[in-house]
Design a protein around this motif. Sequence first.
Motif: not given
Length: 230
Positions: A156, A158-159, A188-190, A192
Amino acid sequence: MLEVRNLKAAYSGSEALHGVTLSVPDGKICALVGRNGVGKTTTLRGIMGLVDVTGGSVRLAGEDITGYATYTRAHKGIGYVPQGRDIFPQMTVEENLHLGLATGGKGTDEAALFALFPDVKKFLARKGGDLSGGQQQQLAIARALIGGPKLLLLDEPTEGIQPSIIKDIGRAIRSVNEKTGLSILLVEQYLDFALDVADYCYIMDKGRVVLEGNRAELSKEEIESCMLAS
Protein backbone atom coordinates in the motif's frame (compact mmCIF):
# COMPACT_ATOMS: atom_id res chain seq x y z
CA MET A 1 12.47 -13.82 -9.99
CA LEU A 2 9.65 -14.71 -7.57
CA GLU A 3 7.50 -17.83 -7.77
CA VAL A 4 4.72 -18.36 -5.21
CA ARG A 5 2.89 -21.66 -5.55
CA ASN A 6 -0.28 -22.70 -3.72
CA LEU A 7 0.67 -20.62 -0.68
CA LYS A 8 -1.44 -21.20 2.43
CA ALA A 9 -1.07 -19.22 5.63
CA ALA A 10 -2.87 -18.96 8.95
CA TYR A 11 -3.30 -16.69 11.94
CA SER A 12 -3.93 -18.46 15.27
CA GLY A 13 -4.99 -21.58 13.41
CA SER A 14 -7.45 -19.78 11.11
CA GLU A 15 -6.48 -20.06 7.45
CA ALA A 16 -6.11 -16.69 5.73
CA LEU A 17 -4.59 -17.76 2.38
CA HIS A 18 -6.19 -20.63 0.51
CA GLY A 19 -3.58 -21.51 -2.10
CA VAL A 20 -2.22 -18.29 -3.63
CA THR A 21 -0.21 -18.69 -6.82
CA LEU A 22 1.56 -15.79 -8.49
CA SER A 23 4.88 -14.87 -10.06
CA VAL A 24 6.99 -11.79 -10.65
CA PRO A 25 9.26 -12.21 -13.69
CA ASP A 26 12.72 -10.66 -13.81
CA GLY A 27 12.52 -6.92 -14.34
CA LYS A 28 8.72 -6.66 -14.15
CA ILE A 29 6.31 -4.79 -11.88
CA CYS A 30 3.31 -6.78 -10.70
CA ALA A 31 0.38 -5.53 -8.63
CA LEU A 32 -1.76 -7.50 -6.18
CA VAL A 33 -5.10 -5.71 -6.02
CA GLY A 34 -8.18 -6.18 -3.85
CA ARG A 35 -10.37 -4.80 -1.11
CA ASN A 36 -9.41 -4.59 2.54
CA GLY A 37 -9.12 -7.91 4.32
CA VAL A 38 -8.84 -10.23 1.30
CA GLY A 39 -5.30 -11.43 2.05
CA LYS A 40 -3.02 -9.05 0.14
CA THR A 41 -0.85 -8.05 3.08
CA THR A 42 -0.85 -11.64 4.37
CA THR A 43 0.54 -12.74 1.00
CA LEU A 44 3.46 -10.32 1.31
CA ARG A 45 4.01 -11.38 4.91
CA GLY A 46 4.01 -15.00 3.78
CA ILE A 47 6.64 -14.22 1.17
CA MET A 48 8.73 -12.56 3.90
CA GLY A 49 8.22 -15.36 6.42
CA LEU A 50 6.28 -13.19 8.85
CA VAL A 51 3.21 -15.45 9.13
CA ASP A 52 2.68 -19.15 9.71
CA VAL A 53 2.85 -20.73 6.24
CA THR A 54 0.96 -24.02 6.30
CA GLY A 55 1.42 -25.08 2.69
CA GLY A 56 2.87 -24.19 -0.68
CA SER A 57 6.23 -22.72 -1.61
CA VAL A 58 8.11 -19.48 -2.18
CA ARG A 59 11.06 -19.42 -4.57
CA LEU A 60 13.41 -16.49 -5.18
CA ALA A 61 15.63 -16.60 -8.27
CA GLY A 62 15.06 -20.35 -8.43
CA GLU A 63 15.90 -21.04 -4.77
CA ASP A 64 13.26 -22.43 -2.42
CA ILE A 65 13.18 -20.00 0.53
CA THR A 66 9.94 -21.27 2.09
CA GLY A 67 11.57 -22.40 5.33
CA TYR A 68 14.01 -19.51 5.67
CA ALA A 69 13.90 -16.94 8.48
CA THR A 70 12.81 -13.42 7.60
CA TYR A 71 16.31 -11.95 7.98
CA THR A 72 17.69 -14.67 5.68
CA ARG A 73 15.15 -13.76 3.01
CA ALA A 74 16.25 -10.14 3.31
CA HIS A 75 19.89 -11.18 2.91
CA LYS A 76 18.89 -13.24 -0.14
CA GLY A 77 17.66 -10.06 -1.79
CA ILE A 78 14.08 -9.18 -0.79
CA GLY A 79 13.45 -5.56 0.13
CA TYR A 80 10.20 -5.02 2.03
CA VAL A 81 8.25 -1.81 2.67
CA PRO A 82 5.36 -2.76 4.99
CA GLN A 83 2.02 -1.05 5.30
CA GLY A 84 2.44 1.94 7.61
CA ARG A 85 6.08 2.33 6.49
CA ASP A 86 7.69 1.32 9.84
CA ILE A 87 10.44 3.90 9.80
CA PHE A 88 12.20 4.65 13.10
CA PRO A 89 10.72 8.01 14.20
CA GLN A 90 13.44 8.92 16.72
CA MET A 91 16.26 8.23 14.27
CA THR A 92 17.35 10.69 11.60
CA VAL A 93 16.63 10.12 7.94
CA GLU A 94 20.31 9.32 7.41
CA GLU A 95 20.31 6.78 10.26
CA ASN A 96 17.17 5.15 8.86
CA LEU A 97 18.85 4.86 5.46
CA HIS A 98 21.96 3.25 6.92
CA LEU A 99 19.80 0.52 8.45
CA GLY A 100 18.93 -0.51 4.92
CA LEU A 101 22.56 -1.49 4.37
CA ALA A 102 22.33 -4.10 7.14
CA THR A 103 20.90 -6.63 4.68
CA GLY A 104 24.39 -7.08 3.30
CA GLY A 105 23.34 -6.45 -0.29
CA LYS A 106 25.54 -4.91 -2.94
CA GLY A 107 24.15 -1.47 -2.13
CA THR A 108 22.63 1.21 -4.31
CA ASP A 109 24.32 4.47 -5.20
CA GLU A 110 23.06 7.20 -2.87
CA ALA A 111 23.18 9.80 -5.63
CA ALA A 112 20.74 7.71 -7.66
CA LEU A 113 18.42 7.40 -4.65
CA PHE A 114 18.52 11.12 -3.98
CA ALA A 115 17.67 11.80 -7.62
CA LEU A 116 14.56 9.64 -7.15
CA PHE A 117 13.68 11.10 -3.75
CA PRO A 118 15.02 14.68 -3.39
CA ASP A 119 13.23 15.18 -0.06
CA VAL A 120 15.22 12.30 1.45
CA LYS A 121 18.47 14.14 0.70
CA LYS A 122 17.00 17.47 1.82
CA PHE A 123 16.04 16.15 5.26
CA LEU A 124 18.95 13.81 6.07
CA ALA A 125 19.44 15.37 9.51
CA ARG A 126 15.73 15.47 10.38
CA LYS A 127 14.13 12.80 12.57
CA GLY A 128 11.92 10.37 10.67
CA GLY A 129 8.96 11.13 12.89
CA ASP A 130 9.06 14.79 11.86
CA LEU A 131 8.51 14.02 8.18
CA SER A 132 5.15 14.16 6.44
CA GLY A 133 3.43 10.90 5.50
CA GLY A 134 4.58 11.18 1.90
CA GLN A 135 8.15 11.91 2.92
CA GLN A 136 8.13 8.94 5.30
CA GLN A 137 6.94 6.70 2.47
CA GLN A 138 9.73 7.92 0.22
CA LEU A 139 12.22 7.29 3.03
CA ALA A 140 10.87 3.77 3.57
CA ILE A 141 11.24 2.93 -0.12
CA ALA A 142 14.72 4.49 -0.29
CA ARG A 143 15.75 2.48 2.80
CA ALA A 144 14.61 -0.73 1.12
CA LEU A 145 16.41 0.16 -2.12
CA ILE A 146 19.74 1.20 -0.61
CA GLY A 147 20.62 -2.41 0.14
CA GLY A 148 20.38 -3.30 -3.55
CA PRO A 149 17.57 -5.91 -3.44
CA LYS A 150 16.67 -8.30 -6.25
CA LEU A 151 12.98 -8.00 -5.45
CA LEU A 152 11.05 -5.15 -3.84
CA LEU A 153 7.75 -5.76 -1.98
CA LEU A 154 5.60 -2.65 -1.46
CA ASP A 155 2.50 -2.80 0.75
CA GLU A 156 0.00 0.00 0.00
CA PRO A 157 2.56 2.65 -1.01
CA THR A 158 -0.22 5.20 -1.66
CA GLU A 159 -2.01 4.81 1.68
CA GLY A 160 -2.55 8.18 3.37
CA ILE A 161 -0.49 10.03 0.77
CA GLN A 162 -1.55 13.24 -0.98
CA PRO A 163 -2.13 12.99 -4.75
CA SER A 164 0.96 14.96 -5.80
CA ILE A 165 3.24 12.67 -3.76
CA ILE A 166 1.47 9.58 -5.15
CA LYS A 167 2.51 10.70 -8.62
CA ASP A 168 6.10 11.19 -7.44
CA ILE A 169 6.15 7.70 -5.91
CA GLY A 170 4.73 6.18 -9.08
CA ARG A 171 7.41 7.89 -11.18
CA ALA A 172 10.13 6.70 -8.78
CA ILE A 173 8.91 3.10 -8.90
CA ARG A 174 8.83 3.07 -12.69
CA SER A 175 12.20 4.82 -12.90
CA VAL A 176 14.06 2.39 -10.64
CA ASN A 177 12.50 -0.53 -12.50
CA GLU A 178 13.49 0.84 -15.89
CA LYS A 179 17.02 1.83 -14.88
CA THR A 180 17.98 -1.19 -12.76
CA GLY A 181 15.64 -3.97 -13.86
CA LEU A 182 14.46 -4.43 -10.27
CA SER A 183 11.50 -6.80 -9.94
CA ILE A 184 8.64 -5.31 -7.91
CA LEU A 185 5.47 -6.69 -6.32
CA LEU A 186 3.14 -4.04 -4.95
CA VAL A 187 -0.09 -4.40 -3.01
CA GLU A 188 -2.66 -1.72 -3.82
CA GLN A 189 -6.31 -0.73 -3.46
CA TYR A 190 -5.91 2.39 -5.61
CA LEU A 191 -6.64 0.90 -9.03
CA ASP A 192 -5.56 3.89 -11.10
CA PHE A 193 -2.12 3.76 -9.50
CA ALA A 194 -1.79 -0.01 -9.90
CA LEU A 195 -2.85 0.04 -13.54
CA ASP A 196 -0.55 2.96 -14.29
CA VAL A 197 2.53 1.41 -12.68
CA ALA A 198 2.25 -2.37 -13.08
CA ASP A 199 2.97 -4.59 -16.07
CA TYR A 200 0.76 -7.40 -14.74
CA CYS A 201 -2.09 -7.49 -12.20
CA TYR A 202 -3.45 -10.12 -9.84
CA ILE A 203 -6.88 -9.51 -8.33
CA MET A 204 -7.45 -11.14 -4.96
CA ASP A 205 -10.53 -12.03 -2.94
CA LYS A 206 -11.11 -14.15 0.17
CA GLY A 207 -7.55 -15.45 0.30
CA ARG A 208 -7.35 -16.42 -3.37
CA VAL A 209 -6.30 -14.92 -6.71
CA VAL A 210 -9.53 -14.70 -8.71
CA LEU A 211 -8.38 -12.83 -11.82
CA GLU A 212 -5.07 -11.98 -13.47
CA GLY A 213 -3.73 -10.53 -16.67
CA ASN A 214 -1.42 -8.08 -18.41
CA ARG A 215 -2.17 -4.42 -17.86
CA ALA A 216 -3.32 -4.11 -21.47
CA GLU A 217 -5.68 -7.07 -21.06
CA LEU A 218 -7.49 -5.90 -17.92
CA SER A 219 -9.65 -2.81 -17.74
CA LYS A 220 -10.41 -0.88 -14.58
CA GLU A 221 -14.09 -1.69 -15.08
CA GLU A 222 -13.40 -5.43 -15.31
CA ILE A 223 -11.36 -5.39 -12.11
CA GLU A 224 -13.94 -3.33 -10.24
CA SER A 225 -16.71 -5.64 -11.43
CA CYS A 226 -14.75 -8.65 -10.21
CA MET A 227 -14.18 -7.05 -6.81
CA LEU A 228 -17.81 -5.96 -6.39
CA ALA A 229 -19.12 -9.39 -7.40
CA SER A 230 -17.15 -11.11 -4.66
